[in-house]
Design an enzyme around this catalytic site. Structure first.
Site, short mmCIF file in Angstrom:
data_model
loop_
_atom_site.label_atom_id
_atom_site.label_comp_id
_atom_site.label_asym_id
_atom_site.label_seq_id
_atom_site.Cartn_x
_atom_site.Cartn_y
_atom_site.Cartn_z
N PRO A 11 1.94 82.59 152.95
CA PRO A 11 1.26 83.84 152.63
C PRO A 11 0.77 84.60 153.86
O PRO A 11 0.32 84.02 154.84
CB PRO A 11 0.08 83.39 151.77
CG PRO A 11 -0.15 81.97 152.12
CD PRO A 11 1.20 81.42 152.46
N ASN A 12 0.91 85.89 153.77
CA ASN A 12 0.44 86.87 154.74
C ASN A 12 1.25 86.90 156.03
O ASN A 12 1.01 87.76 156.88
CB ASN A 12 -1.05 86.69 155.06
CG ASN A 12 -1.90 86.89 153.83
OD1 ASN A 12 -1.76 87.89 153.13
ND2 ASN A 12 -2.76 85.94 153.53
N ARG A 19 -1.56 92.31 161.07
CA ARG A 19 -2.75 91.55 160.70
C ARG A 19 -3.32 90.80 161.90
O ARG A 19 -2.66 89.91 162.43
CB ARG A 19 -2.40 90.56 159.59
CG ARG A 19 -3.54 89.69 159.17
CD ARG A 19 -3.11 88.71 158.07
NE ARG A 19 -4.18 87.81 157.78
CZ ARG A 19 -4.09 86.49 157.88
NH1 ARG A 19 -2.96 85.93 158.22
NH2 ARG A 19 -5.13 85.73 157.60
N TYR A 24 -2.89 86.44 165.83
CA TYR A 24 -1.53 86.07 165.44
C TYR A 24 -0.44 86.70 166.30
O TYR A 24 0.74 86.42 166.09
CB TYR A 24 -1.31 86.43 163.96
CG TYR A 24 -2.27 85.72 163.05
CD1 TYR A 24 -2.18 84.35 162.86
CD2 TYR A 24 -3.29 86.40 162.39
CE1 TYR A 24 -3.07 83.68 162.03
CE2 TYR A 24 -4.18 85.74 161.56
CZ TYR A 24 -4.06 84.38 161.39
OH TYR A 24 -4.94 83.72 160.58
N ASN A 75 5.61 76.98 158.27
CA ASN A 75 4.34 77.63 158.57
C ASN A 75 3.79 78.05 157.21
O ASN A 75 4.13 79.11 156.70
CB ASN A 75 4.50 78.83 159.49
CG ASN A 75 3.18 79.48 159.83
OD1 ASN A 75 2.18 79.23 159.18
ND2 ASN A 75 3.17 80.32 160.85
N ALA A 78 -2.21 79.83 155.02
CA ALA A 78 -3.43 79.31 154.40
C ALA A 78 -3.16 78.14 153.46
O ALA A 78 -4.05 77.32 153.24
CB ALA A 78 -4.16 80.43 153.66
N GLU A 99 5.56 71.24 161.34
CA GLU A 99 4.56 72.22 160.90
C GLU A 99 4.25 73.13 162.08
O GLU A 99 4.02 72.66 163.19
CB GLU A 99 3.30 71.48 160.46
CG GLU A 99 2.16 72.36 160.05
CD GLU A 99 0.91 71.57 159.67
OE1 GLU A 99 -0.09 72.22 159.32
OE2 GLU A 99 0.91 70.32 159.76
N HIS A 101 1.96 76.57 163.42
CA HIS A 101 0.89 77.57 163.25
C HIS A 101 0.88 78.45 164.49
O HIS A 101 0.97 77.94 165.61
CB HIS A 101 -0.49 76.90 163.10
CG HIS A 101 -0.61 76.07 161.88
ND1 HIS A 101 -0.86 76.62 160.65
CD2 HIS A 101 -0.48 74.74 161.69
CE1 HIS A 101 -0.89 75.65 159.74
NE2 HIS A 101 -0.66 74.50 160.36
N ARG A 108 -10.34 77.35 165.34
CA ARG A 108 -10.65 78.33 164.31
C ARG A 108 -11.83 77.85 163.45
O ARG A 108 -12.48 76.87 163.74
CB ARG A 108 -9.41 78.56 163.42
CG ARG A 108 -8.13 78.98 164.14
CD ARG A 108 -8.09 80.44 164.54
NE ARG A 108 -8.41 81.37 163.48
CZ ARG A 108 -7.56 81.87 162.59
NH1 ARG A 108 -6.27 81.52 162.61
NH2 ARG A 108 -7.96 82.73 161.68
#
Length: 146
Positions: A11-12, A19, A24, A75, A78, A99, A101, A108
C-alpha cells in the site's frame, strides 16, 4: 524460460515520489521498476513487478508465486507491521523472499520497528531507498545460483 522473480509492492507505494520524499525518496514506483528491470537483465533474471493497496491481493500473488516464480522481493509497506496473513502466505510459498523497505524502519516510529513478514524472509534490506531492490536482486541471483 526461467521463472521470474516476483517484485511485490504494498500500500501507498504507488505514491512514491509524491508521498514524503524526505523519507521515501523522489523516485516514482515506475522509476524503481525501470531500475529493477535493468539490474535483473544485467544479472540474467526477469522480474514481474506489481503493486497493490489491497492486502488480499498481495496474499494471492504470494500464493501464486509458489508455482510461477523463482523467488520474491516484497515491500509490503505498512502491511509489514500488521499482516500475519502475508507471513502465512510467504511460509506456504516455500520460496526465498527478500523483504525491502525504502526507509530504515528501525529509525522510525516504534510501531514500524516490528515486521511480521521478516519471520518469513531470507533477508531484509532497509534504509537504502530504491537501491534496496537492486541489492535484493543481487542477493537472490546468488541464492538461486547456489
Amino acid at each position: 524460460m526461467a521463472k521470474p522473480i516476483y517484485v511485490l509492492n504494498g500500500p501507498n507505494l504507488n505514491m512514491l515520489g509524491l508521498r514524503e520524499p524526505a523519507i521515501y525518496g523522489s523516485d516514482s514506483l515506475d522509476d524503481v521498476r525501470k531500475k529493477a528491470e535493468a539490474r535483473a537483465k544485467a544479472l540474467g533474471l526477469t522480474i514481474d513487478f506489481r503493486q497493490s493497496n489491497i492486502e488480499g491481493e498481495l496474499v494471492t500473488w504470494v500464493q501464486e508465486a509458489r508455482d510461477k516464480a523463482a523467488a520474491i522481493i516484497l515491500n509490503a509497506g505498512a502491511y509489514s507491521h500488521s499482516s500475519i496473513a502475508l507471513l502465512d502466505a510467504m511460509q506456504a510459498a516455500e520460496l526465498p523472499v527478500i523483504e525491502v523497505h525504502l526507509s530504515n524502519i528501525f529509525r522510525r516510529e516504534p510501531y514500524r520497528q516490528h515486521s511480521y513478514i521478516s519471520h518469513g524472509a531470507k533477508g531484509v534490506i532497509c534504509g537504502l531507498g530504491a537501491k534496496g531492490y537492486e541489492l535484493a536482486l543481487e542477493a537472490l541471483a546468488d541464492l538461486l545460483a547456489a
